[in-house]
Design an enzyme around this catalytic site. Structure first.
Site, short mmCIF file in Angstrom:
data_model
loop_
_atom_site.label_atom_id
_atom_site.label_comp_id
_atom_site.label_asym_id
_atom_site.label_seq_id
_atom_site.Cartn_x
_atom_site.Cartn_y
_atom_site.Cartn_z
N HIS A 1 0.80 -1.23 0.00
CA HIS A 1 0.00 0.00 0.00
C HIS A 1 0.83 1.28 0.00
O HIS A 1 0.28 2.36 0.17
CB HIS A 1 -0.91 0.06 1.22
CG HIS A 1 -1.97 -0.99 1.24
ND1 HIS A 1 -3.24 -0.76 0.77
CD2 HIS A 1 -1.96 -2.26 1.68
CE1 HIS A 1 -3.97 -1.86 0.93
NE2 HIS A 1 -3.21 -2.79 1.47
N LYS B 1 -7.65 13.92 4.82
CA LYS B 1 -6.78 12.75 4.76
C LYS B 1 -5.74 12.89 5.85
O LYS B 1 -5.60 13.97 6.43
CB LYS B 1 -6.11 12.63 3.39
CG LYS B 1 -5.47 13.93 2.90
CD LYS B 1 -4.95 13.80 1.48
CE LYS B 1 -5.98 14.02 0.41
NZ LYS B 1 -6.24 12.85 -0.41
N ARG B 2 -5.02 11.80 6.15
CA ARG B 2 -3.94 11.92 7.11
C ARG B 2 -2.98 13.02 6.68
O ARG B 2 -2.79 13.29 5.50
CB ARG B 2 -3.20 10.58 7.23
CG ARG B 2 -3.91 9.56 8.08
CD ARG B 2 -4.12 10.03 9.50
NE ARG B 2 -2.89 9.98 10.27
CZ ARG B 2 -2.61 9.04 11.17
NH1 ARG B 2 -3.50 8.09 11.45
NH2 ARG B 2 -1.47 9.06 11.81
N LYS C 1 1.40 14.29 0.82
CA LYS C 1 0.03 14.61 0.42
C LYS C 1 -0.14 16.11 0.16
O LYS C 1 -1.13 16.56 -0.38
CB LYS C 1 -0.97 14.14 1.48
CG LYS C 1 -1.03 12.61 1.61
CD LYS C 1 -1.96 12.17 2.73
CE LYS C 1 -1.91 10.68 3.00
NZ LYS C 1 -2.69 9.86 2.05
N THR D 1 -8.33 6.78 -1.76
CA THR D 1 -9.71 6.27 -1.83
C THR D 1 -10.70 7.40 -1.54
O THR D 1 -11.83 7.38 -2.02
CB THR D 1 -9.93 5.12 -0.82
OG1 THR D 1 -9.34 5.49 0.43
CG2 THR D 1 -9.30 3.84 -1.31
N LYS E 1 -14.47 8.58 -3.15
CA LYS E 1 -15.66 8.92 -2.37
C LYS E 1 -16.15 10.32 -2.75
O LYS E 1 -17.35 10.55 -2.93
CB LYS E 1 -15.35 8.89 -0.87
CG LYS E 1 -15.02 7.50 -0.35
CD LYS E 1 -14.34 7.54 1.02
CE LYS E 1 -13.62 6.21 1.27
NZ LYS E 1 -12.64 6.28 2.35
C1 26W Z 1 4.09 0.30 10.02
C2 26W Z 1 3.52 1.65 9.89
C3 26W Z 1 2.59 1.75 8.72
C4 26W Z 1 1.23 1.77 8.93
C5 26W Z 1 0.35 1.86 7.87
C6 26W Z 1 3.08 1.83 7.43
C7 26W Z 1 2.22 1.91 6.37
C8 26W Z 1 0.86 1.92 6.59
C9 26W Z 1 -0.12 1.96 5.45
C10 26W Z 1 0.32 1.00 4.37
C11 26W Z 1 -0.29 3.31 4.92
C12 26W Z 1 -1.57 3.43 4.12
O1 26W Z 1 -2.64 3.48 4.69
N1 26W Z 1 -1.46 3.51 2.79
C13 26W Z 1 -2.59 3.92 1.98
O2 26W Z 1 -3.33 2.77 1.58
C14 26W Z 1 -4.51 3.15 0.88
C15 26W Z 1 -5.29 1.89 0.61
O3 26W Z 1 -4.65 1.12 -0.33
C16 26W Z 1 -4.17 3.91 -0.39
O4 26W Z 1 -5.35 4.33 -1.01
C17 26W Z 1 -3.31 5.11 -0.06
O5 26W Z 1 -2.87 5.73 -1.24
C18 26W Z 1 -2.11 4.69 0.77
O6 26W Z 1 -1.38 5.81 1.20
#
Ligand code: 26W
Length: 853
Positions: free
Chosen positions: A357, A557-558, A563, A665, A669
């Site tokens: 992701h 968004k975060r 971003k 995403t 929406k």
């Molecule tokens: C270990 C810490 C950590 C936690 C969460 C690293 C990475 C993440 C996620 C992978 C970050 C995340 O949420 N990525 C997002 O995933 C969405 C669903 O696929 C995408 O639409 C977003 O573009 C992407 O940033």
């Protein structure tokens, strides 16, 4: 109508029943919590037959089953969604009238489970909705965090984190399953033995044992025929006395004594940043091990042995967080089931698949080798062996390339690389948009793509139109249904039919009227419920807003530098300065809504929030400008708030540095709800544009991923040059340090840090790593085009309708179909009629067995 009335009467009776039988109170006296509980219990009964019959159908028909493993879920409030999904909205309204209660109060009483950080967690929940709706055999597994993502407060611009105690009150939508608890082991000494194939296996001694207790949440599919209900199984370590180490406690080691009881206590609030903490590793293994044990138990109950395991079980690893399932499966198969190492490895690779992701290096998980060796000694031995075999194979295949092994190995430089492990242990690896999947193949995991070209595939993300359109925007949903019928609710490709109405003036007017109404609701929310706080946290007012005639410009968004919320704010500084000179410089009003949480340790992200606040304050103090421009920072942005904001948006900000947003995403929406996108060529924006067609996608801007890759590798981009050669850009950036926004030293310091991040090379990173200044001019010009189009509301509406109509591909139903086809080989299993009737029959027996008549 008569029928609804009768059914409502029965439901009221049931509510009264539960109030007395479960809560010992009566309707007239019931508090909101009591009423909420009784109401949920009554409604819950309506789905229990389907839930039981769904699970029984999967078992009896020996369906290949998907197990979705994810450290995060963001389901949003359950009651409201469940009402929508069993099509009981009218029924419930009637019940409210009969009981004299307020529906909105009832629905908002429920906490919003924040068991995730952002995109990844919400995607998992959209997927559960689509799996259930489409009758796929599946289970979701995750952790039942006692405290979800922190609640954000903004104190005079500074983010403060508060614990999210979502389980304070009894939660009627979870089912505690004491009989299905499992034990997870940490630490200890592995004692070697061999299995019948001569493979080394290990018996653990002197280990630490943790009991994991499952709680199931029903995930209710939307009824196309008889609705299916899936389970989201969340593990908790809270309730088990064995997890509490009394001896350590008595010896005075209070923190150690409670460690395992509190394993599932808190969600790590990091998004796109690897934490590397011990408790996090324990959490990840807890999820992997407990879920795997559960999967094996289920499989054995149905099939007796594991001979069909590789055929019937599919495990999806949602990002690398649950990747320890790979060595753990190999271990259990070789040790407990006496399967040869070779076969165990084949089974593992056949069952597992991995979704990536993010391409950000700092988000790729790595664990310190010693940490794993100490905490998970048996799994560590397996990881070493897997690594040796893999490296040997790579060396053999590419004898000339000495660096290759180093780049690809699972263990390198004392670190265990979870992405490498996930790729090697899976039969498929997917990215979440076309661009992202390409980047994975050609850059991030290039060596692996060369080795296994067939492993890599793409499944573009999607969102559920049921929560995000049908439920969040009932006016627009009705508007759509009136024109194209209601099949879009489960067959979103039919939304394309809306195109036929896009140029119809009456349709355009009606669309605009709905938008206005949704904007009025958002204004109400901002002005009444979105607080402004002073530096001590005291509420001193609420957000300033503008009327519904303004352009509602939304970025939710975060908070993350890639971003580029900072680019949005720099544009707003430019705009503010223009309006200050001449309040009539622009012909439209603009309300900018920004929302999102920053990871608690991410200083620059927090500074960006502070900038938003300081700029909002500055504008709010300017009598002339505040009539034209306002910024509202939405505190504690979450799924529930998204449901209020998204239907009201005109403009959707999707302005990430090209190549860095894996998919997005929120972009989908917002477009589904009729917002136009101002966006870069990044993530799913590219595919959205293709679907909508260039003609109706007017606000694309900025450097492409390829251009930026070249700029990086050739080191040709110099932020300073851009700054110095563009007077307006220069002026906006200078606002970060000229004292016009800050009122004290802390504020000045925060803004100065942002200023330097844009202009000064850091020893690890170049200045303006995210190309904010590079794209700012193009962004500014595009915002002018936005304003121009907004001056023509009907034309704007025509664009919006084309955008909605182009969203068919971005339903999570479509994404799940693609996973089922490309990755899982999964078939649909709607509830079997005989099974349904049997369960129904057994259930109704109780009506005849009252003890006291
Ligand atoms: C270990 C810490 C950590 C936690 C969460 C690293 C990475 C993440 C996620 C992978 C970050 C995340 O949420 N990525 C997002 O995933 C969405 C669903 O696929 C995408 O639409 C977003 O573009 C992407 O940033």
């Amino acid at each position: 109508m008569q029928e609804t009335n009768q059914r409502a009467e029965i439901l009221v009776q049931k509510i009264k029943h539960f109030l007395i039988a479960n809560l010992g109170t009566i309707l007239e006296k019931a508090s909101i919590q009591e009423f909420y509980l009784a109401f949920s219990l009554a409604l819950r009964e309506e789905i229990m037959i389907n839930w039981t019959a769904t699970l029984d159908t999967f078992e009896k028909q020996k369906a290949r089953t998907l197990y979705y493993l994810s450290m995060e879920y963001l389901p949003g409030r359950l009651l409201e969604n469940n009402i929508t999904n069993i099509s009981a909205t009218e029924l419930v309204k009637a019940v409210m009238v009969k009981t004299g209660r307020n529906l909105q109060e009832l629905l908002t009483h429920e906490p919003d489970p924040g068991l995730g950080n952002g995109g990844l967690g919400r995607l998992a929940s959209c997927f559960m909705d689509s799996l259930a709706t489409q009758h796929y055999p599946a289970w979701g597994y995750g952790l039942r965090y006692q405290y979800g993502i922190f609640e954000q407060e903004i104190w005079n611009g500074v983010q403060i984190e508060r614990p999210d105690c979502w389980l304070l009150n009894e939660h009627p939508w979870e089912f505690r399953r004491d009989t299905q608890a499992v034990l997870v082991n940490f630490r200890g000494n592995p004692v070697a033995a061999t299995n019948s194939h001569g493979d080394e296996v290990y018996q653990l001694e002197d280990y630490e044992e943790v009991r994991a207790l499952p709680y199931d949440i029903p995930i209710i599919g939307y009824p196309s025929s008889v609705f299916s209900v899936l389970s989201l199984r969340l593990w908790s370590t809270k309730e088990s006395p064995t997890n509490f180490e009394l001896q350590r406690y008595n010896a005075g080691h209070l923190d150690q004594a409670g460690e395992n009881t509190s394993l599932s206590d808190v969600l790590y609030p990091n998004d796109h940043h690897e934490t590397g903490k011990r408790i996090r590793l324990k959490q990840e293994f807890l999820l992997a091990s407990a879920s795997l044990q559960d999967i094996l138990l289920k499989h054995r109950r149905v099939y007796g042995d594991l001979s069909s395991f590789a055929d019937k079980v599919r495990i999806q690893i949602n990002d690398t967080h649950p990747a320890l399932v790979i060595p753990e499966l190999v271990r259990i198969l070789t040790k407990s089931y006496d399967i040869s190492w070779h076969e165990a490895w084949e089974i593992t690779q056949t069952c597992c698949s991995y979704t990536n992701h993010t391409v950000l290096k700092e988000a790729l998980e790595e664990w310190n080798e010693h940490r794993i060796a100490h905490l998970l000694p048996r799994q560590y031995i397996i990881l070493q062996k897997l690594n040796q075999e893999f490296c040997a194979a790579v060396r053999k295949k590419f004898p000339e390339d000495a660096d290759k092994v180093q780049r690809m190995s699972i263990i390198e430089g004392g670190q265990i690389r979870m992405a490498n492990l996930s790729i090697i242990g899976s039969h498929k690896v997917n990215g979440v948009s076309e661009l992202h999947s390409e980047i994975i193949k050609t850059r991030l995991f290039r060596d692996f793509y060369e080795l296994y070209p067939n492993k890599f595939t793409n499944v573009t993300n999607g969102v559920t139109q049921r929560r995000w359109l049908l439920h969040a925007n009932p006016l627009l949903a009705a508007f759509i249904t009136k024109r194209i019928g209601d099949r879009w609710i489960t067959h979103f490709e039919e939304i394309a039919k809306l195109r036929d109405f896009a140029s119809d003036p009456a349709t355009q007017e009606e669309f605009l009227a709905i938008k206005r109404e949704n904007k009025a609701a958002l204004i109400h929310f901002l002005a009444k419920e979105n607080p402004l706080r002073n530096s001590k946290g005291k509420i001193i007012g609420h957000s300033l807003t503008l009327g519904p005639e303004a352009l509602f410009d939304v970025q939710i968004k975060r908070l993350h530098e890639y971003k580029r919320q900072l680019m949005n704010l720099l544009h707003l500084i430019m705009l503010y300065r223009e309006l200050k000179k001449d309040p009539n410089a622009r012909r439209i009003k603009r309300l900018v809504v920004i929302g999102g949480k920053a990871a608690p340790g991410y200083e620059n992200a927090k500074r960006i929030i502070q900038l938003a606040y300081l700029l909002a304050r500055k504008i709010g103090e300017d009598q002339a400008v505040k009539e034209k421009l306002a910024i509202a920072y939405v505190e504690n942005y979450n799924v529930s708030k998204a449901q209020i904001i998204i239907p009201a948006a005109d403009l959707s900000e999707q302005i990430s540095t090209a190549g860095m947003e894996a998919s997005g995403t929120g972009n989908m929406k917002l477009a589904m709800n009729g917002a136009l996108t101002i966006g870069t060529e990044d993530g799913a924006n590219i595919e959205m544009r293709k679907e909508v067609s260039d003609a109706w996608w007017p606000f694309s801007f900025g450097a492409t991923a390829d251009e930026l890759a070249t700029a990086r590798s050739s080191d040709t981009y110099k932020a300073w040059d851009t700054y110095i050669h563009d007077v307006q850009v220069c002026d906006a950036v200078d606002a970060l340090k000229d004292g016009s926004l800050a009122t004290n030293e802390q504020e000045a310091e925060a803004l100065r840090a942002l200023y330097f991040s844009l202009l000064q090379d850091h020893y690890t990173d170049p200045a303006d790593k995210f190309f904010v200044l590079k794209d700012l001019r193009a962004y500014y010009e595009m915002q002018k085009k936005v304003e121009e189009l907004f001056l023509n509301p009907r034309k704007w509406a025509e664009y919006a309708l084309h955008n909605i109509a182009g969203m068919g591909k971005f339903s999570s139903d479509e994404a799940i179909k693609n996973y089922a086809k490309l990755i899982w080989g999964l078939e649909k299993y709607p509830i079997d009629t005989t099974i349904y009737q049997n369960v129904q029959q057994e259930y109704s027996e109780h009506d005849r067995c009252r003890i006291i008549s």
